[in-house]
Design an enzyme around this catalytic site. Structure first.
Site, mmCIF file in Angstrom:
data_model
loop_
_atom_site.group_PDB
_atom_site.id
_atom_site.type_symbol
_atom_site.label_atom_id
_atom_site.label_comp_id
_atom_site.label_asym_id
_atom_site.label_seq_id
_atom_site.Cartn_x
_atom_site.Cartn_y
_atom_site.Cartn_z
ATOM 1 N N LYS A 13 -72.230 26.432 -44.385
ATOM 2 C CA LYS A 13 -73.276 26.201 -45.401
ATOM 3 C C LYS A 13 -73.515 24.702 -45.598
ATOM 4 O O LYS A 13 -74.653 24.250 -45.622
ATOM 5 C CB LYS A 13 -72.872 26.840 -46.749
ATOM 6 C CG LYS A 13 -72.592 28.338 -46.668
ATOM 7 C CD LYS A 13 -72.251 28.913 -48.030
ATOM 8 C CE LYS A 13 -70.927 28.450 -48.600
ATOM 9 N NZ LYS A 13 -69.727 28.984 -47.940
ATOM 10 N N ARG A 88 -71.777 32.119 -57.132
ATOM 11 C CA ARG A 88 -70.558 32.636 -56.531
ATOM 12 C C ARG A 88 -70.161 34.005 -57.094
ATOM 13 O O ARG A 88 -69.205 34.603 -56.647
ATOM 14 C CB ARG A 88 -69.497 31.644 -56.905
ATOM 15 C CG ARG A 88 -68.475 31.078 -56.025
ATOM 16 C CD ARG A 88 -68.732 30.718 -54.667
ATOM 17 N NE ARG A 88 -67.556 30.146 -54.088
ATOM 18 C CZ ARG A 88 -67.546 29.046 -53.359
ATOM 19 N NH1 ARG A 88 -68.651 28.398 -53.119
ATOM 20 N NH2 ARG A 88 -66.439 28.624 -52.847
ATOM 21 N N ARG A 127 -60.644 22.150 -39.532
ATOM 22 C CA ARG A 127 -61.614 21.196 -40.096
ATOM 23 C C ARG A 127 -60.972 19.867 -40.496
ATOM 24 O O ARG A 127 -59.929 19.845 -41.138
ATOM 25 C CB ARG A 127 -62.284 21.843 -41.317
ATOM 26 C CG ARG A 127 -63.213 20.919 -42.087
ATOM 27 C CD ARG A 127 -64.229 21.676 -42.872
ATOM 28 N NE ARG A 127 -63.671 22.482 -43.955
ATOM 29 C CZ ARG A 127 -64.410 23.305 -44.697
ATOM 30 N NH1 ARG A 127 -65.703 23.425 -44.470
ATOM 31 N NH2 ARG A 127 -63.855 23.994 -45.667
ATOM 32 N N ARG A 159 -59.132 18.975 -46.057
ATOM 33 C CA ARG A 159 -59.354 19.308 -47.465
ATOM 34 C C ARG A 159 -58.105 20.005 -47.979
ATOM 35 O O ARG A 159 -57.509 20.800 -47.251
ATOM 36 C CB ARG A 159 -60.539 20.276 -47.544
ATOM 37 C CG ARG A 159 -61.706 19.731 -48.329
ATOM 38 C CD ARG A 159 -62.902 20.584 -48.144
ATOM 39 N NE ARG A 159 -62.764 21.886 -48.806
ATOM 40 C CZ ARG A 159 -63.742 22.786 -48.863
ATOM 41 N NH1 ARG A 159 -64.897 22.531 -48.285
ATOM 42 N NH2 ARG A 159 -63.569 23.925 -49.471
ATOM 43 N N ARG A 170 -59.199 32.427 -51.010
ATOM 44 C CA ARG A 170 -60.627 32.084 -51.021
ATOM 45 C C ARG A 170 -61.441 33.216 -50.398
ATOM 46 O O ARG A 170 -62.505 33.572 -50.884
ATOM 47 C CB ARG A 170 -60.881 30.784 -50.228
ATOM 48 C CG ARG A 170 -60.636 29.535 -51.060
ATOM 49 C CD ARG A 170 -60.419 28.322 -50.192
ATOM 50 N NE ARG A 170 -61.587 27.854 -49.485
ATOM 51 C CZ ARG A 170 -61.535 26.998 -48.462
ATOM 52 N NH1 ARG A 170 -60.374 26.541 -48.036
ATOM 53 N NH2 ARG A 170 -62.637 26.602 -47.879
HETATM 54 P P1 ADP Z 1 -65.759 27.086 -49.495
HETATM 55 O O1 ADP Z 1 -67.090 27.785 -49.609
HETATM 56 O O2 ADP Z 1 -65.451 26.694 -48.095
HETATM 57 O O3 ADP Z 1 -64.626 27.833 -50.160
HETATM 58 P P2 ADP Z 1 -66.577 25.148 -51.505
HETATM 59 O O4 ADP Z 1 -66.534 23.667 -51.374
HETATM 60 O O5 ADP Z 1 -67.909 25.777 -51.695
HETATM 61 O O6 ADP Z 1 -65.828 25.694 -50.242
HETATM 62 O O7 ADP Z 1 -65.667 25.601 -52.748
HETATM 63 C C1 ADP Z 1 -64.330 25.159 -52.889
HETATM 64 C C2 ADP Z 1 -63.751 25.696 -54.208
HETATM 65 O O8 ADP Z 1 -64.518 25.189 -55.330
HETATM 66 C C3 ADP Z 1 -63.777 27.213 -54.404
HETATM 67 O O9 ADP Z 1 -62.667 27.847 -53.818
HETATM 68 C C4 ADP Z 1 -63.755 27.317 -55.951
HETATM 69 O O10 ADP Z 1 -62.464 27.072 -56.463
HETATM 70 C C5 ADP Z 1 -64.618 26.157 -56.383
HETATM 71 N N1 ADP Z 1 -66.056 26.517 -56.532
HETATM 72 C C6 ADP Z 1 -67.088 26.021 -55.781
HETATM 73 N N2 ADP Z 1 -68.261 26.523 -56.201
HETATM 74 C C7 ADP Z 1 -67.989 27.360 -57.233
HETATM 75 C C8 ADP Z 1 -68.776 28.190 -58.090
HETATM 76 N N3 ADP Z 1 -70.114 28.274 -57.966
HETATM 77 N N4 ADP Z 1 -68.143 28.926 -59.045
HETATM 78 C C9 ADP Z 1 -66.821 28.858 -59.209
HETATM 79 N N5 ADP Z 1 -66.002 28.099 -58.432
HETATM 80 C C10 ADP Z 1 -66.572 27.352 -57.455
#
Ligand code: ADP
Length: 216
Positions: A13, A88, A127, A159, A170
């Site tokens: 994404k 999410r 990554r 990360r 996750r």
């Molecule tokens: P990925 O999609 O690879 O898990 P992201 O950078 O989108 O990575 O998200 C990393 C973490 O940030 C998630 O595991 C969560 O803890 C938090 N997070 C990100 N976006 C949201 C959201 N919209 N609502 C709740 N938690 C979020």
């Protein structure tokens, strides 16, 4: 035009959001990037969410709703957003609709990047991110070389949530909380399915064609 990029962790994404930003006059809204920045800067918010992010759980909706309200109330972003990693869960999706409606906007399309679980694992566990230039490499698929990356090896980091244990949570959170939103957008006729296992450029061509057809 407001676009949602949808897909499991590691679907690509962020990469595609950056590609879209380069070609179209849009801004990326990545909740993950904003939350990581808060942790890096050791803000009150950062301290509150650090452990949740490290265990791979969602942070509370109230925090996310604050972030999105700030963005939508800013005229600079009016009808020009790419949502990466947001919404999410169903409550976030419904709140987004409500807020967009308040600000006289709507979602133009939802692009779902589909990738099988084995490939996701390799993408995430391999990554590497450059702390200097932000470029993303992968030790299996796109290793850094002195041709594709001038900052060198020393600035590459993983990360902190890109480890096997966090990833299991996750992915489970994605299946349990995030995936059900797809049906919501399907019913609204906004959903476009994209094979996220192809090459980055091929996927982007498909995305460009969808955006162009919506602009026409
Ligand atoms: P990925 O999609 O690879 O898990 P992201 O950078 O989108 O990575 O998200 C990393 C973490 O940030 C998630 O595991 C969560 O803890 C938090 N997070 C990100 N976006 C949201 C959201 N919209 N609502 C709740 N938690 C979020």
């Amino acid at each position: 035009m407001n676009i949602i990029l949808f897909g499991p962790p590691g679907a690509g994404k962020g990469t595609q959001a950056d590609n879209i930003v380069k070609s179209f006059d849009l801004f990326k809204f990545s909740t993950g990037d904003l939350l990581r920045k808060a942790i890096r800067n050791n803000t009150d918010l950062g301290r509150k969410i650090k452990s949740l992010m490290e265990e791979g759980s969602l942070v509370p909706d109230s925090i996310i709703d604050n972030l999105i309200t700030k963005i939508l109330s800013d005229k600079k972003y009016y009808n020009r957003l790419i949502f990466d990693g947001y919404p999410r869960n169903l409550d976030q999706a419904k709140n987004l609709d409500k807020l967009l409606n308040n600000y006289n906007q709507k979602i133009s399309c939802v692009l779902n990047l589909e990738v099988n679980k084995d490939l996701l694992l390799k993408r995430i566990l391999g990554r590497l991110i450059c702390t200097k230039c932000g470029s993303i490499f992968n030790k299996y698929f796109k290793p850094q070389t002195n041709i594709n990356h001038l900052c060198g090896n020393n600035s590459l980091i993983k990360r902190s949530d890109d480890n096997e244990k966090t990833l299991i949570n996750r992915y489970a959170t994605y299946l349990d909380k995030t995936l059900p939103i797809l049906n919501y957008y399907k019913k609204l006729n906004l959903l476009h399915e994209i094979n996220g296992e192809k090459e980055i450029d091929q996927i982007f061509e498909e995305i460009e064609a969808i955006i162009a057809s919506l602009e026409a």
